[in-house]
Design a protein around this motif. Sequence first.
Motif, mmCIF file in Angstrom:
data_model
loop_
_atom_site.group_PDB
_atom_site.id
_atom_site.type_symbol
_atom_site.label_atom_id
_atom_site.label_comp_id
_atom_site.label_asym_id
_atom_site.label_seq_id
_atom_site.Cartn_x
_atom_site.Cartn_y
_atom_site.Cartn_z
ATOM 1 N N VAL A 135 0.814 -1.215 0.000
ATOM 2 C CA VAL A 135 0.000 0.000 0.000
ATOM 3 C C VAL A 135 0.847 1.264 0.000
ATOM 4 O O VAL A 135 0.321 2.370 -0.009
ATOM 5 N N GLY A 136 2.169 1.099 0.021
ATOM 6 C CA GLY A 136 3.063 2.239 -0.104
ATOM 7 C C GLY A 136 3.199 3.091 1.140
ATOM 8 O O GLY A 136 3.244 4.318 1.043
ATOM 9 N N THR A 137 3.261 2.460 2.298
ATOM 10 C CA THR A 137 3.464 3.227 3.526
ATOM 11 C C THR A 137 4.618 2.631 4.328
ATOM 12 O O THR A 137 4.964 1.463 4.161
ATOM 13 N N ALA A 138 5.214 3.458 5.152
ATOM 14 C CA ALA A 138 6.246 2.994 6.086
ATOM 15 C C ALA A 138 5.826 3.319 7.512
ATOM 16 O O ALA A 138 6.603 3.159 8.431
ATOM 17 N N LYS A 139 4.604 3.772 7.686
ATOM 18 C CA LYS A 139 4.120 4.192 9.007
ATOM 19 C C LYS A 139 3.106 3.184 9.537
ATOM 20 O O LYS A 139 2.124 2.873 8.878
ATOM 21 N N ILE A 140 3.364 2.705 10.754
ATOM 22 C CA ILE A 140 2.533 1.681 11.378
ATOM 23 C C ILE A 140 2.150 2.140 12.777
ATOM 24 O O ILE A 140 2.977 2.704 13.500
ATOM 25 N N VAL A 141 0.902 1.895 13.168
ATOM 26 C CA VAL A 141 0.455 2.118 14.540
ATOM 27 C C VAL A 141 0.150 0.746 15.122
ATOM 28 O O VAL A 141 -0.681 0.004 14.587
ATOM 29 N N ASP A 142 0.838 0.392 16.196
ATOM 30 C CA ASP A 142 0.650 -0.887 16.874
ATOM 31 C C ASP A 142 -0.200 -0.631 18.113
ATOM 32 O O ASP A 142 0.302 -0.187 19.144
ATOM 33 N N VAL A 143 -1.500 -0.876 17.993
ATOM 34 C CA VAL A 143 -2.428 -0.636 19.101
ATOM 35 C C VAL A 143 -2.420 -1.859 20.005
ATOM 36 O O VAL A 143 -2.621 -2.984 19.545
ATOM 37 N N GLY A 144 -2.180 -1.608 21.297
ATOM 38 C CA GLY A 144 -2.050 -2.718 22.240
ATOM 39 C C GLY A 144 -0.695 -3.376 22.080
ATOM 40 O O GLY A 144 -0.570 -4.591 22.010
ATOM 41 N N SER A 145 0.351 -2.568 22.021
ATOM 42 C CA SER A 145 1.691 -3.035 21.660
ATOM 43 C C SER A 145 2.386 -3.871 22.727
ATOM 44 O O SER A 145 3.443 -4.437 22.462
ATOM 45 N N GLY A 146 1.806 -3.945 23.925
ATOM 46 C CA GLY A 146 2.391 -4.793 24.959
ATOM 47 C C GLY A 146 3.815 -4.390 25.281
ATOM 48 O O GLY A 146 4.108 -3.218 25.515
ATOM 49 N N LYS A 147 4.701 -5.362 25.266
ATOM 50 C CA LYS A 147 6.107 -5.109 25.583
ATOM 51 C C LYS A 147 6.917 -4.681 24.371
ATOM 52 O O LYS A 147 8.125 -4.532 24.443
ATOM 53 N N GLY A 148 6.254 -4.483 23.245
ATOM 54 C CA GLY A 148 6.899 -3.901 22.074
ATOM 55 C C GLY A 148 7.639 -4.860 21.165
ATOM 56 O O GLY A 148 8.356 -4.419 20.271
ATOM 57 N N TYR A 149 7.450 -6.146 21.343
ATOM 58 C CA TYR A 149 8.191 -7.098 20.514
ATOM 59 C C TYR A 149 7.923 -6.874 19.024
ATOM 60 O O TYR A 149 8.857 -6.765 18.231
ATOM 61 N N LEU A 150 6.660 -6.808 18.642
ATOM 62 C CA LEU A 150 6.309 -6.632 17.233
ATOM 63 C C LEU A 150 6.765 -5.274 16.717
ATOM 64 O O LEU A 150 7.370 -5.178 15.649
ATOM 65 N N SER A 151 6.522 -4.229 17.487
ATOM 66 C CA SER A 151 6.925 -2.879 17.074
ATOM 67 C C SER A 151 8.427 -2.796 16.833
ATOM 68 O O SER A 151 8.881 -2.191 15.865
ATOM 69 N N GLN A 152 9.185 -3.405 17.727
ATOM 70 C CA GLN A 152 10.640 -3.350 17.601
ATOM 71 C C GLN A 152 11.126 -4.091 16.372
ATOM 72 O O GLN A 152 12.024 -3.623 15.672
ATOM 73 N N VAL A 153 10.522 -5.235 16.065
ATOM 74 C CA VAL A 153 10.913 -5.974 14.859
ATOM 75 C C VAL A 153 10.547 -5.178 13.610
ATOM 76 O O VAL A 153 11.343 -5.073 12.674
ATOM 77 N N LEU A 154 9.347 -4.607 13.603
ATOM 78 C CA LEU A 154 8.939 -3.807 12.442
ATOM 79 C C LEU A 154 9.875 -2.630 12.221
ATOM 80 O O LEU A 154 10.221 -2.303 11.083
ATOM 81 N N CYS A 155 10.300 -2.003 13.295
ATOM 82 C CA CYS A 155 11.175 -0.835 13.199
ATOM 83 C C CYS A 155 12.620 -1.230 12.900
ATOM 84 O O CYS A 155 13.207 -0.770 11.921
ATOM 85 N N LEU A 156 13.182 -2.084 13.736
ATOM 86 C CA LEU A 156 14.613 -2.375 13.651
ATOM 87 C C LEU A 156 14.975 -3.374 12.551
ATOM 88 O O LEU A 156 16.077 -3.325 12.012
#
Length: 110
Positions: free
Chosen positions: A62-83
């Motif tokens: 869809v041509g985006t690099a911006k993600i909102v992780d709602v209910g991100s918990g301890k951030g495991y998914l967010s960190q993988v998506l970012c790093l």
Amino acid sequence: DLIVPRDGPPPSQGEAANDVASTANSETFTALPQELRIGLSVKKLHEVQSLAAAIAKLASEVGTAKIVDVGSGKGYLSQVLCLHYGLDVVGLEAESSHNSSAANRVQRVR
């Protein structure tokens, strides 16, 4: 702003979940580096790798690099998506203890 045009009515939650699960199951993902595996059980590692690959693929489509992780918990998914995938991620979590755990973990894995 991300707006994805759809034909017809929006999917139900079940249909949306099935779409993501289907993408995750068909996706071949790259193994995460050891530093991103810190604190992950085998089950959680599988979940994070599968979902991150599906989200990264969808973001690319869809041509985006911006993600909102709602209910991100301890951030495991967010960190993988970012790093690992290089996406810009905002994690939203109501439980303050998870927020501090996520902040501490990101310092360890960087």
